[in-house]
Design an enzyme around this catalytic site. Structure first.
Site, PDB file in Angstrom:
ATOM      1  N   SER A  87      47.593  16.743   4.118  1.00 19.26           N
ATOM      2  CA  SER A  87      47.053  17.059   5.434  1.00 19.26           C
ATOM      3  C   SER A  87      45.856  16.173   5.746  1.00 19.26           C
ATOM      4  O   SER A  87      45.351  15.468   4.880  1.00 19.26           O
ATOM      5  CB  SER A  87      46.665  18.541   5.502  1.00 19.26           C
ATOM      6  N   CYS A  88      45.435  16.234   6.981  1.00 23.83           N
ATOM      7  CA  CYS A  88      44.330  15.425   7.478  1.00 23.83           C
ATOM      8  C   CYS A  88      43.127  15.561   6.543  1.00 23.83           C
ATOM      9  O   CYS A  88      42.826  16.678   6.115  1.00 23.83           O
ATOM     10  CB  CYS A  88      43.967  15.897   8.888  1.00 23.83           C
ATOM     11  N   PRO A  89      42.467  14.498   6.196  1.00 27.08           N
ATOM     12  CA  PRO A  89      42.603  13.134   6.744  1.00 27.08           C
ATOM     13  C   PRO A  89      43.454  12.209   5.891  1.00 27.08           C
ATOM     14  O   PRO A  89      43.514  11.010   6.166  1.00 27.08           O
ATOM     15  CB  PRO A  89      41.159  12.642   6.747  1.00 27.08           C
ATOM     16  N   ASP A 112      52.728  16.719   8.071  1.00 29.13           N
ATOM     17  CA  ASP A 112      51.622  17.294   8.840  1.00 29.13           C
ATOM     18  C   ASP A 112      51.812  16.965  10.317  1.00 29.13           C
ATOM     19  O   ASP A 112      51.751  15.798  10.706  1.00 29.13           O
ATOM     20  CB  ASP A 112      50.296  16.725   8.319  1.00 29.13           C
TER      21      ASP A 112
END
Length: 81
Positions: free
Chosen positions: A17-19, A44
């Site tokens: 997931s981010c980042p 994601d």
């Protein structure tokens, strides 16, 4: 799902997931040559807007296409310099 892009390298960031998808995309692009195309495969959904925003604000890359098949999000990024 098939693409017309001449993919040089595929980056698998599924499950991240981010980042991390952006961080790893930037690292992979830095290692490519001008004209190369990086295929980024993510799970994601946020990667759709994240990679779009990153490409729009980054010199030397061109976001060619994004594909959302409901489970996988595939991005095609070309290094332009």
């Amino acid at each position: 799902m098939s693409s017309e892009h001449n993919v040089t390298e595929t980056l698998d960031v599924k499950g991240q997931s981010c980042p991390m998808p952006i961080v790893k995309t930037k690292q992979a692009i830095d290692d490519l040559e001008e004209g190369d195309v990086l295929e980024v495969v993510a799970t994601d959904s946020g990667s759709m807007s994240d990679i779009q925003g990153w490409a729009d604000s980054t010199d030397g890359v061109d976001l060619l296409e994004q594909v959302d098949d409901g489970e996988l999000y595939t991005h095609y990024v070309k290094k332009t310099v």
